[in-house]
Design a protein around this motif. Structure first.
Motif, PDB file in Angstrom:
ATOM      1  N   ALA A  92     -36.071 -23.532 -51.910  1.00  0.00           N
ATOM      2  CA  ALA A  92     -35.837 -23.473 -50.377  1.00  0.00           C
ATOM      3  C   ALA A  92     -37.612 -23.504 -50.174  1.00  0.00           C
ATOM      4  CB  ALA A  92     -35.279 -22.386 -49.648  1.00  0.00           C
ATOM      5  N   ASP A  93     -38.490 -22.678 -50.750  1.00  0.00           N
ATOM      6  CA  ASP A  93     -39.797 -22.444 -50.657  1.00  0.00           C
ATOM      7  C   ASP A  93     -40.556 -23.714 -51.036  1.00  0.00           C
ATOM      8  OD1 ASP A  93     -39.550 -19.779 -49.655  1.00  0.00           O
ATOM      9  OD2 ASP A  93     -40.075 -18.832 -51.858  1.00  0.00           O
ATOM     10  N   ALA A  94     -40.004 -24.335 -51.981  1.00  0.00           N
ATOM     11  CA  ALA A  94     -40.628 -25.455 -52.555  1.00  0.00           C
ATOM     12  C   ALA A  94     -40.374 -26.675 -51.886  1.00  0.00           C
ATOM     13  CB  ALA A  94     -40.022 -25.874 -54.198  1.00  0.00           C
ATOM     14  N   ILE A  95     -39.258 -26.912 -51.365  1.00  0.00           N
ATOM     15  CA  ILE A  95     -38.896 -28.204 -50.391  1.00  0.00           C
ATOM     16  C   ILE A  95     -39.130 -27.822 -48.981  1.00  0.00           C
ATOM     17  CG2 ILE A  95     -36.794 -28.821 -51.943  1.00  0.00           C
ATOM     18  CD1 ILE A  95     -34.886 -27.767 -49.887  1.00  0.00           C
ATOM     19  N   GLY A  96     -39.338 -26.674 -48.673  1.00  0.00           N
ATOM     20  CA  GLY A  96     -39.852 -26.127 -47.281  1.00  0.00           C
ATOM     21  C   GLY A  96     -41.142 -26.478 -47.090  1.00  0.00           C
ATOM     22  N   HIS A  97     -41.940 -26.729 -48.233  1.00  0.00           N
ATOM     23  CA  HIS A  97     -43.492 -27.508 -47.927  1.00  0.00           C
ATOM     24  C   HIS A  97     -43.514 -28.658 -47.510  1.00  0.00           C
ATOM     25  CE1 HIS A  97     -45.735 -23.601 -48.957  1.00  0.00           C
ATOM     26  NE2 HIS A  97     -44.979 -23.478 -50.279  1.00  0.00           N
ATOM     27  N   ASP A  98     -42.662 -29.499 -47.540  1.00  0.00           N
ATOM     28  CA  ASP A  98     -42.413 -30.676 -47.034  1.00  0.00           C
ATOM     29  C   ASP A  98     -42.396 -30.749 -45.825  1.00  0.00           C
ATOM     30  OD1 ASP A  98     -41.821 -33.368 -46.465  1.00  0.00           O
ATOM     31  OD2 ASP A  98     -40.863 -33.745 -48.432  1.00  0.00           O
ATOM     32  N   ALA A  99     -43.304 -31.353 -44.864  1.00  0.00           N
ATOM     33  CA  ALA A  99     -43.280 -31.122 -43.300  1.00  0.00           C
ATOM     34  C   ALA A  99     -42.020 -31.777 -42.780  1.00  0.00           C
ATOM     35  CB  ALA A  99     -44.622 -31.669 -43.027  1.00  0.00           C
ATOM     36  N   ARG A 100     -41.587 -32.915 -43.511  1.00  0.00           N
ATOM     37  CA  ARG A 100     -40.543 -33.505 -43.119  1.00  0.00           C
ATOM     38  C   ARG A 100     -39.076 -32.623 -43.064  1.00  0.00           C
ATOM     39  NH1 ARG A 100     -40.776 -38.309 -47.123  1.00  0.00           N
ATOM     40  NH2 ARG A 100     -40.946 -36.565 -48.413  1.00  0.00           N
ATOM     41  N   ILE A 101     -39.102 -31.502 -43.875  1.00  0.00           N
ATOM     42  CA  ILE A 101     -38.011 -30.596 -44.084  1.00  0.00           C
ATOM     43  C   ILE A 101     -38.200 -29.382 -43.398  1.00  0.00           C
ATOM     44  CG2 ILE A 101     -36.413 -29.557 -45.850  1.00  0.00           C
ATOM     45  CD1 ILE A 101     -37.189 -31.654 -47.868  1.00  0.00           C
TER      46      ILE A 101
ATOM     47  N   PHE B 294     -34.689 -21.696 -41.180  1.00  0.00           N
ATOM     48  CA  PHE B 294     -33.345 -21.874 -41.451  1.00  0.00           C
ATOM     49  C   PHE B 294     -32.892 -22.552 -42.704  1.00  0.00           C
ATOM     50  CE2 PHE B 294     -34.372 -21.857 -36.824  1.00  0.00           C
ATOM     51  CZ  PHE B 294     -33.696 -20.984 -36.260  1.00  0.00           C
ATOM     52  N   LEU B 295     -33.857 -22.494 -43.431  1.00  0.00           N
ATOM     53  CA  LEU B 295     -33.550 -22.968 -44.986  1.00  0.00           C
ATOM     54  C   LEU B 295     -33.259 -21.716 -45.988  1.00  0.00           C
ATOM     55  CD1 LEU B 295     -33.238 -25.852 -46.046  1.00  0.00           C
ATOM     56  CD2 LEU B 295     -35.434 -25.550 -46.886  1.00  0.00           C
ATOM     57  N   ASN B 296     -32.169 -20.861 -45.458  1.00  0.00           N
ATOM     58  CA  ASN B 296     -32.046 -19.505 -46.071  1.00  0.00           C
ATOM     59  C   ASN B 296     -30.483 -19.553 -46.492  1.00  0.00           C
ATOM     60  OD1 ASN B 296     -34.828 -18.313 -45.921  1.00  0.00           O
ATOM     61  ND2 ASN B 296     -34.325 -18.150 -43.943  1.00  0.00           N
TER      62      ASN B 296
ATOM     63  N   PHE C  99     -23.315 -19.722 -41.290  1.00  0.00           N
ATOM     64  CA  PHE C  99     -23.419 -19.582 -39.681  1.00  0.00           C
ATOM     65  C   PHE C  99     -22.161 -19.042 -39.010  1.00  0.00           C
ATOM     66  CE2 PHE C  99     -23.086 -23.964 -40.597  1.00  0.00           C
ATOM     67  CZ  PHE C  99     -21.868 -24.285 -39.764  1.00  0.00           C
ATOM     68  N   GLY C 100     -22.568 -18.459 -37.701  1.00  0.00           N
ATOM     69  CA  GLY C 100     -21.220 -18.124 -37.019  1.00  0.00           C
ATOM     70  C   GLY C 100     -21.997 -18.216 -35.438  1.00  0.00           C
ATOM     71  N   GLY C 101     -21.280 -17.500 -34.758  1.00  0.00           N
ATOM     72  CA  GLY C 101     -21.712 -17.350 -33.459  1.00  0.00           C
ATOM     73  C   GLY C 101     -20.882 -18.276 -32.405  1.00  0.00           C
ATOM     74  N   GLY C 102     -21.199 -18.519 -31.212  1.00  0.00           N
ATOM     75  CA  GLY C 102     -20.365 -19.125 -30.246  1.00  0.00           C
ATOM     76  C   GLY C 102     -20.731 -20.635 -29.957  1.00  0.00           C
ATOM     77  N   CYS C 103     -21.738 -21.042 -30.885  1.00  0.00           N
ATOM     78  CA  CYS C 103     -22.160 -22.475 -30.565  1.00  0.00           C
ATOM     79  C   CYS C 103     -22.045 -23.334 -31.863  1.00  0.00           C
ATOM     80  CB  CYS C 103     -23.730 -22.500 -30.230  1.00  0.00           C
ATOM     81  SG  CYS C 103     -24.016 -21.756 -28.609  1.00  0.00           S
ATOM     82  N   LEU C 104     -22.496 -23.004 -32.873  1.00  0.00           N
ATOM     83  CA  LEU C 104     -22.797 -23.999 -34.018  1.00  0.00           C
ATOM     84  C   LEU C 104     -21.290 -24.461 -34.611  1.00  0.00           C
ATOM     85  CD1 LEU C 104     -25.689 -23.856 -33.826  1.00  0.00           C
ATOM     86  CD2 LEU C 104     -25.627 -23.405 -36.504  1.00  0.00           C
ATOM     87  N   PRO C 105     -20.381 -23.442 -34.925  1.00  0.00           N
ATOM     88  CA  PRO C 105     -18.892 -23.731 -35.543  1.00  0.00           C
ATOM     89  C   PRO C 105     -18.131 -24.547 -34.343  1.00  0.00           C
ATOM     90  CG  PRO C 105     -19.457 -21.364 -35.852  1.00  0.00           C
ATOM     91  CD  PRO C 105     -20.554 -21.905 -34.804  1.00  0.00           C
TER      92      PRO C 105
ATOM     93  N   SER D 236     -25.945 -25.437 -44.066  1.00  0.00           N
ATOM     94  CA  SER D 236     -24.868 -25.765 -45.007  1.00  0.00           C
ATOM     95  C   SER D 236     -25.549 -26.469 -46.131  1.00  0.00           C
ATOM     96  CB  SER D 236     -23.729 -26.461 -44.615  1.00  0.00           C
ATOM     97  OG  SER D 236     -22.938 -25.784 -43.957  1.00  0.00           O
ATOM     98  N   PHE D 237     -26.557 -27.110 -46.065  1.00  0.00           N
ATOM     99  CA  PHE D 237     -27.377 -27.779 -47.281  1.00  0.00           C
ATOM    100  C   PHE D 237     -27.801 -26.901 -48.139  1.00  0.00           C
ATOM    101  CE2 PHE D 237     -30.893 -29.351 -49.323  1.00  0.00           C
ATOM    102  CZ  PHE D 237     -30.544 -30.418 -50.093  1.00  0.00           C
ATOM    103  N   ILE D 238     -28.534 -25.794 -47.742  1.00  0.00           N
ATOM    104  CA  ILE D 238     -29.063 -24.781 -48.730  1.00  0.00           C
ATOM    105  C   ILE D 238     -28.024 -24.102 -49.212  1.00  0.00           C
ATOM    106  CG2 ILE D 238     -29.586 -23.087 -47.060  1.00  0.00           C
ATOM    107  CD1 ILE D 238     -31.782 -24.535 -49.962  1.00  0.00           C
ATOM    108  N   ASN D 239     -27.025 -23.725 -48.525  1.00  0.00           N
ATOM    109  CA  ASN D 239     -25.947 -22.973 -49.208  1.00  0.00           C
ATOM    110  C   ASN D 239     -25.068 -24.052 -50.136  1.00  0.00           C
ATOM    111  OD1 ASN D 239     -26.062 -20.304 -47.830  1.00  0.00           O
ATOM    112  ND2 ASN D 239     -25.061 -21.224 -46.137  1.00  0.00           N
ATOM    113  N   ALA D 240     -25.048 -24.939 -49.958  1.00  0.00           N
ATOM    114  CA  ALA D 240     -24.555 -26.075 -51.152  1.00  0.00           C
ATOM    115  C   ALA D 240     -25.261 -25.999 -52.314  1.00  0.00           C
ATOM    116  CB  ALA D 240     -24.300 -27.624 -50.559  1.00  0.00           C
TER     117      ALA D 240
END
Length: 220
Positions: free
Chosen positions: A72-81, A85-87, A92-98, A52-56
């Motif tokens: 996303a590519d730029a901040i994804g280079h930061d190992a802490r981030i 799943f930064l796309n 998201f959907g499915g039977g778990c996350l929501p 949801s962060f990257i969608n925001a």
């Protein structure tokens, strides 16, 4: 592997059950029941928050003219981030996350810690907004109306390489979300050639009124 156990004997039994996985080097953590339960819920809450962060950020990028993929590519280079799943996308959907983030929020309220996970309501709201935005974009591209238009939905599952359509953004009825798509429009869900068999799974039989394009049809 995360074990929630009350004694060493239980851990030994689980080791025997999952011996094949453990011998391949899977990490193993032994803890109490409460921590084990929280591990699963916290993991899904964190993943949902990342999506949801990257969608925001995509919502901001749309207004400012920025490229959210490059962002996303730029901040994804930061190992802490990290880049996984930064796309930005339809959410998201499915039977778990929501289910898990809503259940986590409800349980936190029950134990008097609603403020600790209040942010998950925004995570959920952002996620649902993305579904509506896709419908809005389609309407814009079609001149504001989908009357008598045939719309192909390329895939129905909530993630690739799966036949699971539970709470899938792709199988959501646009009119139920926004009320802006007329009943006379004709959405045609489509599965990829490689996952055609998944369409015939028992899960898909829950949607008997859904019309699918045949493999030999002009729209395939």
């Amino acid at each position: 592997m995360v074990y929630g156990v009350s004694d060493e004997r239980a851990a030994e039994l689980l080791d025997a059950v999952y011996s094949a996985i453990l011998t391949r080097g899977a990490p193993r953590i032994v803890t109490d029941f409460a921590t084990a339960e929280l591990v699963k819920t916290a993991a899904n809450a964190f993943l949902a928050t990342k999506i949801s962060f990257i969608n925001a950020m995509a919502e901001i990028a749309e207004v400012t003219g920025a490229d959210v993929t490059t962002l996303a590519d730029a901040i994804g280079h930061d190992a802490r981030i990290g880049r996984r799943f930064l796309n930005a996308g339809i959410g998201f959907g499915g039977g778990c996350l929501p289910k898990d983030i809503r259940a986590f929020t409800a349980r936190a309220e029950e134990i008097g810690r609603a403020e600790s996970v209040a942010f998950l309501r925004q995570v959920d709201a952002i996620n649902l907004r993305r579904r509506e935005r896709v419908v809005d974009l389609a309407l814009e591209l079609l001149g504001g109306s989908v009357f008598e238009r045939r719309i192909a939905v390329l895939g129905l599952t909530f993630k690739p390489n799966s036949d699971d359509v539970r709470d899938s953004p792709a199988s959501m009825s646009p009119s139920a979300s926004t009320g802006s798509v007329q009943p006379s429009s004709r959405p045609t869900p489509r599965a990829s050639r490689t996952r055609g068999r998944g369409i015939r799974s028992s899960r898909m039989r829950r949607m008997p009124l859904t019309r699918f394009a045949a493999p030999n049809s002009p729209s395939w």
